[in-house]
Design a protein around this motif. Structure first.
Motif, mmCIF file in Angstrom:
data_model
loop_
_atom_site.group_PDB
_atom_site.id
_atom_site.type_symbol
_atom_site.label_atom_id
_atom_site.label_comp_id
_atom_site.label_asym_id
_atom_site.label_seq_id
_atom_site.Cartn_x
_atom_site.Cartn_y
_atom_site.Cartn_z
ATOM 1 N N ASP A 277 0.824 -1.207 0.000
ATOM 2 C CA ASP A 277 0.000 0.000 0.000
ATOM 3 C C ASP A 277 0.862 1.263 0.000
ATOM 4 O OD1 ASP A 277 -2.320 -1.498 0.008
ATOM 5 O OD2 ASP A 277 -2.484 -1.472 2.201
ATOM 6 N N ASP B 279 2.442 1.801 -3.435
ATOM 7 C CA ASP B 279 1.444 2.175 -4.435
ATOM 8 C C ASP B 279 1.893 1.735 -5.832
ATOM 9 O OD1 ASP B 279 -0.982 3.128 -5.206
ATOM 10 O OD2 ASP B 279 -0.314 5.210 -5.397
ATOM 11 N N ASP C 37 0.482 0.108 -8.139
ATOM 12 C CA ASP C 37 -0.468 0.261 -9.244
ATOM 13 C C ASP C 37 -0.363 1.615 -9.929
ATOM 14 O OD1 ASP C 37 -1.499 -2.286 -8.897
ATOM 15 O OD2 ASP C 37 -3.012 -1.591 -7.461
ATOM 16 N N SER C 38 0.147 2.626 -9.229
ATOM 17 C CA SER C 38 0.225 3.953 -9.835
ATOM 18 C C SER C 38 1.567 4.228 -10.516
ATOM 19 C CB SER C 38 -0.035 5.025 -8.779
ATOM 20 O OG SER C 38 1.032 5.068 -7.869
ATOM 21 N N LEU C 39 2.470 3.259 -10.522
ATOM 22 C CA LEU C 39 3.750 3.453 -11.199
ATOM 23 C C LEU C 39 3.541 3.569 -12.706
ATOM 24 C CD1 LEU C 39 6.012 0.879 -9.310
ATOM 25 C CD2 LEU C 39 6.049 3.360 -9.112
ATOM 26 N N PRO C 40 4.380 4.350 -13.393
ATOM 27 C CA PRO C 40 4.231 4.470 -14.847
ATOM 28 C C PRO C 40 4.606 3.165 -15.536
ATOM 29 C CG PRO C 40 6.203 5.605 -14.114
ATOM 30 C CD PRO C 40 5.469 5.163 -12.874
ATOM 31 N N ASP C 41 4.112 2.987 -16.739
ATOM 32 C CA ASP C 41 4.445 1.797 -17.516
ATOM 33 C C ASP C 41 5.934 1.810 -17.850
ATOM 34 O OD1 ASP C 41 1.854 0.894 -17.507
ATOM 35 O OD2 ASP C 41 1.337 1.932 -19.370
#
Length: 54
Positions: A21, A24, A26-30
């Motif tokens: 959590d 985070d 999921d919010s990392l850039p591709d």
């Protein structure tokens, strides 16, 4: 030999689970597209001098 690494694998899994959590993920850039290996070889040749033994 695989049993020797189970403790480390468990520790890493626990740490990832604990801090997922906070990280985070999921919010990392591709990630960028993989580069061709020849580009890395060229870069290595340009940035590192090959020293010859005397």
């Amino acid at each position: 030999m695989g049993d020797e690494w189970n403790g480390l694998a468990d520790l890493l899994a626990d740490l990832i689970e604990k801090y997922a959590d906070v990280l985070d993920i999921d919010s990392l850039p591709d990630p960028k597209e993989k580069k061709n290996i020849s580009e890395f070889i060229d870069l290595k040749c340009e940035s590192v001098e090959i020293k010859m033994a005397a």
